[in-house]
Scaffold this motif. Structure first.
Motif, PDB file in Angstrom:
ATOM      1  N   SER A  33       0.849  -1.178   0.000  1.00 43.25           N
ATOM      2  CA  SER A  33       0.000   0.000   0.000  1.00 43.25           C
ATOM      3  C   SER A  33       0.892   1.238   0.000  1.00 43.25           C
ATOM      4  O   SER A  33       1.847   1.321   0.766  1.00 43.25           O
TER       5      SER A  33
ATOM      6  N   HIS B  82       1.518   4.906   0.839  1.00 44.86           N
ATOM      7  CA  HIS B  82       1.075   5.984   1.725  1.00 44.86           C
ATOM      8  C   HIS B  82       1.172   7.321   1.000  1.00 44.86           C
ATOM      9  O   HIS B  82       2.111   7.549   0.236  1.00 44.86           O
TER      10      HIS B  82
ATOM     11  N   ASP C 195      -5.723  -5.652  -6.498  1.00 45.19           N
ATOM     12  CA  ASP C 195      -6.147  -4.895  -5.314  1.00 45.19           C
ATOM     13  C   ASP C 195      -6.246  -3.400  -5.594  1.00 45.19           C
ATOM     14  O   ASP C 195      -6.773  -2.654  -4.782  1.00 45.19           O
ATOM     15  N   TYR C 196      -5.726  -2.969  -6.768  1.00 47.51           N
ATOM     16  CA  TYR C 196      -5.804  -1.544  -7.121  1.00 47.51           C
ATOM     17  C   TYR C 196      -7.269  -1.201  -7.411  1.00 47.51           C
ATOM     18  O   TYR C 196      -7.869  -1.773  -8.323  1.00 47.51           O
TER      19      TYR C 196
ATOM     20  N   GLN D 293      -3.826   5.527   2.260  1.00 43.28           N
ATOM     21  CA  GLN D 293      -3.105   4.352   1.774  1.00 43.28           C
ATOM     22  C   GLN D 293      -3.719   3.923   0.444  1.00 43.28           C
ATOM     23  O   GLN D 293      -4.915   3.718   0.365  1.00 43.28           O
TER      24      GLN D 293
ATOM     25  N   PRO E 298      -3.966   1.014  -2.036  1.00 40.96           N
ATOM     26  CA  PRO E 298      -3.646  -0.416  -2.161  1.00 40.96           C
ATOM     27  C   PRO E 298      -3.370  -0.825  -3.608  1.00 40.96           C
ATOM     28  O   PRO E 298      -3.774  -0.143  -4.553  1.00 40.96           O
TER      29      PRO E 298
END
Length: 163
Positions: free
Chosen positions: A36, A38, A67-68, A148, A150
């Motif tokens: 992830s 930041h 996961d994006y 975050q 991801p």
């Protein structure tokens, strides 16, 4: 059947030929992200440039997975020049097809996207340059950026000579 040392030599020759085919590459480096990205994490790349005549294409490379969560990606890219002046660009890239599948190269769920940063540019000064990349993604209707982000596993920066 080839002896074992000939397999090694053959394998080395194949790998060497694949690497040496990339004659346009001047700089190509990646940095890993721990699952992830930041919003305050700047990814920095430092390189020396001594040619002020040759023209170059520059790219931001992103490796992301399923996961994006977004169709696009916003980045802030800063280039610190040898004279201390920093040039800043805010960039937007399309990261997914209309059906939601990720764009980019790759056969697995990890895709690599080679995103244009600067095209046909030359470096006006000799010396050390620092390129910093940070994500600036916001959810629709929300003012603060994603704390975050991801799905991004690596961020890269690449410089190629123009043809």
């Amino acid at each position: 059947m080839l002896p074992k040392n000939k397999f090694f030599i053959l394998g080395f020759a194949v790998v060497f030929s694949l690497i040496s085919c990339d004659k346009q590459r001047v700089f190509d480096e990646y940095q890993k992200i721990d699952g992830s990205w930041h919003k305050k994490q700047k990814i920095a790349f430092t390189f020396d440039q001594n040619d002020t005549v040759q023209r170059y294409n520059m790219f931001v490379n992103i490796r992301n997975n399923n996961d994006y969560p977004f169709n696009n990606l916003f980045l802030i890219v800063s280039m610190l020049q040898p004279n201390g002046v920093t040039k800043v660009d805010t960039l937007e890239y399309q990261m997914a097809n209309p059906d939601g599948s990720l764009m980019g190269e790759g056969w697995s769920d990890v895709k690599e996207s080679k995103l244009w940063y600067k095209e046909n540019e030359n470096f006006h000064q000799k010396g050390k340059y620092v390129v910093s990349i940070e994500q600036a993604v916001r959810e629709t209707g929300k003012v603060p950026g994603m704390e975050q982000l991801p799905g991004v596993s690596e961020v890269g920066f690449r410089i190629e000579k123009t043809k």
